[in-house]
Design a protein around this motif. Sequence first.
Motif, PDB file in Angstrom:
ATOM      1  N   LEU A 110       0.647  -0.909   0.133  1.00 26.51           N
ATOM      2  CA  LEU A 110      -0.348  -0.027   0.598  1.00 26.51           C
ATOM      3  C   LEU A 110       1.038   0.756  -0.423  1.00 26.51           C
ATOM      4  N   ILE A 111       2.255   1.170  -0.380  1.00 26.68           N
ATOM      5  CA  ILE A 111       2.649   2.253  -0.364  1.00 26.68           C
ATOM      6  C   ILE A 111       2.106   3.693  -1.375  1.00 26.68           C
ATOM      7  N   GLY A 112       1.655   2.998  -2.230  1.00 28.31           N
ATOM      8  CA  GLY A 112       1.238   4.129  -3.249  1.00 28.31           C
ATOM      9  C   GLY A 112      -0.403   4.349  -2.799  1.00 28.31           C
ATOM     10  N   LEU A 113      -0.284   4.239  -1.840  1.00 27.27           N
ATOM     11  CA  LEU A 113      -2.077   5.577  -1.770  1.00 27.27           C
ATOM     12  C   LEU A 113      -1.539   6.739  -1.520  1.00 27.27           C
ATOM     13  N   PRO A 114      -2.837   7.482  -2.161  1.00 31.06           N
ATOM     14  CA  PRO A 114      -1.936   9.204  -2.322  1.00 31.06           C
ATOM     15  C   PRO A 114      -1.671   9.764  -0.891  1.00 31.06           C
ATOM     16  N   ALA A 115      -0.932  10.576  -0.656  1.00 27.04           N
ATOM     17  CA  ALA A 115      -0.358  11.254   0.728  1.00 27.04           C
ATOM     18  C   ALA A 115      -1.372  12.066   1.681  1.00 27.04           C
ATOM     19  N   ALA A 116      -3.261  11.696   1.550  1.00 26.02           N
ATOM     20  CA  ALA A 116      -4.057  12.086   2.195  1.00 26.02           C
ATOM     21  C   ALA A 116      -3.905  11.083   3.132  1.00 26.02           C
ATOM     22  N   TYR A 117      -3.414   9.368   2.547  1.00 21.85           N
ATOM     23  CA  TYR A 117      -3.213   8.923   3.666  1.00 21.85           C
ATOM     24  C   TYR A 117      -2.381   9.357   4.579  1.00 21.85           C
ATOM     25  N   LYS A 118      -2.406   9.956   6.092  1.00 20.22           N
ATOM     26  CA  LYS A 118      -1.931   9.985   7.153  1.00 20.22           C
ATOM     27  C   LYS A 118      -0.575   9.520   6.998  1.00 20.22           C
ATOM     28  N   GLU A 119      -1.542   7.883   7.953  1.00 18.26           N
ATOM     29  CA  GLU A 119      -0.894   6.678   8.945  1.00 18.26           C
ATOM     30  C   GLU A 119      -0.588   5.705   7.385  1.00 18.26           C
ATOM     31  N   ARG A 120       0.256   5.541   7.230  1.00 16.96           N
ATOM     32  CA  ARG A 120       0.684   4.437   6.094  1.00 16.96           C
ATOM     33  C   ARG A 120       1.383   3.425   7.151  1.00 16.96           C
ATOM     34  N   PHE A 121       0.256   2.289   5.841  1.00 15.20           N
ATOM     35  CA  PHE A 121      -0.135   0.676   6.129  1.00 15.20           C
ATOM     36  C   PHE A 121       1.370   0.606   7.108  1.00 15.20           C
ATOM     37  N   VAL A 122       2.624   0.620   6.305  1.00 17.15           N
ATOM     38  CA  VAL A 122       3.675   0.438   7.069  1.00 17.15           C
ATOM     39  C   VAL A 122       4.960   1.175   6.679  1.00 17.15           C
ATOM     40  N   GLU A 123       5.018   1.570   8.539  1.00 17.43           N
ATOM     41  CA  GLU A 123       5.777   2.779   9.193  1.00 17.43           C
ATOM     42  C   GLU A 123       7.229   2.382   7.562  1.00 17.43           C
ATOM     43  N   PRO A 124       7.257   3.991   7.745  1.00 17.08           N
ATOM     44  CA  PRO A 124       9.092   3.755   6.430  1.00 17.08           C
ATOM     45  C   PRO A 124      10.623   2.993   8.016  1.00 17.08           C
ATOM     46  N   GLY A 125      10.998   2.376   6.670  1.00 13.27           N
ATOM     47  CA  GLY A 125      12.143   1.758   7.586  1.00 13.27           C
ATOM     48  C   GLY A 125      11.747   0.521   8.119  1.00 13.27           C
ATOM     49  N   GLU A 126       9.755   0.162   8.507  1.00 13.09           N
ATOM     50  CA  GLU A 126       9.884  -1.559   9.077  1.00 13.09           C
ATOM     51  C   GLU A 126       9.350  -1.994   8.211  1.00 13.09           C
ATOM     52  N   MET A 127       9.714  -3.417   8.686  1.00 18.05           N
ATOM     53  CA  MET A 127       8.977  -4.217   7.665  1.00 18.05           C
ATOM     54  C   MET A 127       7.886  -5.266   7.203  1.00 18.05           C
ATOM     55  N   LYS A 128       6.778  -5.298   8.638  1.00 20.54           N
ATOM     56  CA  LYS A 128       6.048  -5.590   8.559  1.00 20.54           C
ATOM     57  C   LYS A 128       4.945  -4.387   9.279  1.00 20.54           C
ATOM     58  N   THR A 129       3.402  -4.619   8.388  1.00 21.97           N
ATOM     59  CA  THR A 129       2.467  -3.433   9.464  1.00 21.97           C
ATOM     60  C   THR A 129       1.496  -4.086  10.880  1.00 21.97           C
ATOM     61  N   LYS A 130       1.410  -2.509  11.514  1.00 23.09           N
ATOM     62  CA  LYS A 130       0.789  -3.506  12.887  1.00 23.09           C
ATOM     63  C   LYS A 130      -0.667  -3.727  13.212  1.00 23.09           C
ATOM     64  N   TYR A 131      -1.034  -3.459  11.773  1.00 18.89           N
ATOM     65  CA  TYR A 131      -2.481  -3.664  11.464  1.00 18.89           C
ATOM     66  C   TYR A 131      -2.804  -4.782  10.637  1.00 18.89           C
ATOM     67  N   SER A 132      -3.722  -5.661  11.020  1.00 17.51           N
ATOM     68  CA  SER A 132      -4.022  -6.482  11.072  1.00 17.51           C
ATOM     69  C   SER A 132      -5.127  -6.693   9.948  1.00 17.51           C
ATOM     70  N   ILE A 133      -6.248  -6.189  10.312  1.00 18.48           N
ATOM     71  CA  ILE A 133      -7.201  -6.056   9.018  1.00 18.48           C
ATOM     72  C   ILE A 133      -7.716  -4.649   8.221  1.00 18.48           C
ATOM     73  N   ILE A 134      -7.712  -4.678   7.050  1.00 21.80           N
ATOM     74  CA  ILE A 134      -7.858  -3.763   5.752  1.00 21.80           C
ATOM     75  C   ILE A 134      -9.290  -3.644   5.123  1.00 21.80           C
ATOM     76  N   ILE A 135      -9.188  -2.627   5.656  1.00 20.81           N
ATOM     77  CA  ILE A 135     -11.318  -2.005   5.626  1.00 20.81           C
ATOM     78  C   ILE A 135     -11.398  -1.633   4.274  1.00 20.81           C
ATOM     79  N   GLY A 136     -11.592  -1.213   3.244  1.00 24.00           N
ATOM     80  CA  GLY A 136     -12.277  -0.975   1.987  1.00 24.00           C
ATOM     81  C   GLY A 136     -13.628  -0.747   1.935  1.00 24.00           C
ATOM     82  N   GLY A 137     -13.717  -0.411   0.495  1.00 22.63           N
ATOM     83  CA  GLY A 137     -14.768   0.705   0.437  1.00 22.63           C
ATOM     84  C   GLY A 137     -15.319  -0.766  -1.448  1.00 22.63           C
ATOM     85  N   GLU A 138     -16.271  -0.096  -2.193  1.00 20.88           N
ATOM     86  CA  GLU A 138     -16.233  -0.277  -3.662  1.00 20.88           C
ATOM     87  C   GLU A 138     -14.843  -0.811  -4.597  1.00 20.88           C
ATOM     88  N   ASN A 139     -15.364  -1.778  -5.607  1.00 20.45           N
ATOM     89  CA  ASN A 139     -13.573  -2.541  -5.938  1.00 20.45           C
ATOM     90  C   ASN A 139     -12.659  -2.099  -5.747  1.00 20.45           C
TER      91      ASN A 139
END
Length: 251
Positions: A110-139
């Motif tokens: 998810l590094i390609g998300l626009p800058a509007a997403y202030k919280e990054r899925f994986v923090e810079p310099g980290e290899m893993k995310t702290k988020y276990s569940i992704i919640i999305g909308g349509e498509n």
Amino acid sequence: MAASLQFGNPTLSRNLSSPNNSSSFAPFRSPFLRFNSTSVASDFKPLVSRNASSSFVTRSAAEPQERKTFHGLCYVVGDNIDTDQIIPAEFLTLVPSNPDEYEKLGSYALIGLPAAYKERFVEPGEMKTKYSIIIGGENFGCGSSREHAPVCLGAAGAKAVVAQSYARIFFRNSVATGEVYPLDSEVRVCDECKTGDVATVELREGDSILINHTTGKEYKLKPIGDAGPVIDAGGIFAYARKAGMIPSAAA
């Protein structure tokens, strides 16, 4: 002649056929397959069984799906999250079957998300995310087809995606690679949850739910159907080997 395994999900319907004589086929190893035949749980229960008196594959009686629970923080995105946002094309040279490159692939999820997403899925310099569940909308997962999309999410540490709808190819790749569970919500959950909310996904036969412990709300999820055991097994090739559709890697 072969019977087909049909994924029972309203978002996608695809068939997996088994050959007449699997012994004539050499074992196949996909660059996206990280599991060998011994890495699947010994209590695996295939959806299909081979009748000893014939060469046909027939569906066995349905058994209740074992309860699976995923608990952790949510990462919330909107509509039309495409595969370029999930994993940009510049990182597609990474080979998931290489453990080091698999881990590195997860760091770009998810590094390609626009800058509007202030919280990054994986923090810079980290290899893993702290988020276990992704919640999305349509498509969710629209755009070009790339197996790296679900693979990078799983490599980062995500267990499930809960979205209002999916691009068919993303859903199919999620099942084929066995990396994440693509679950359909019956309502627009992404409008009612926030990144950082604590949640639990209970994946069961017929009545799967998402519980947002931060807000106290529960949401019914659509059944994942026959795709569930394929993901449980670690992907389509691991499932097919255990079900006797193709030779095991040791054969």
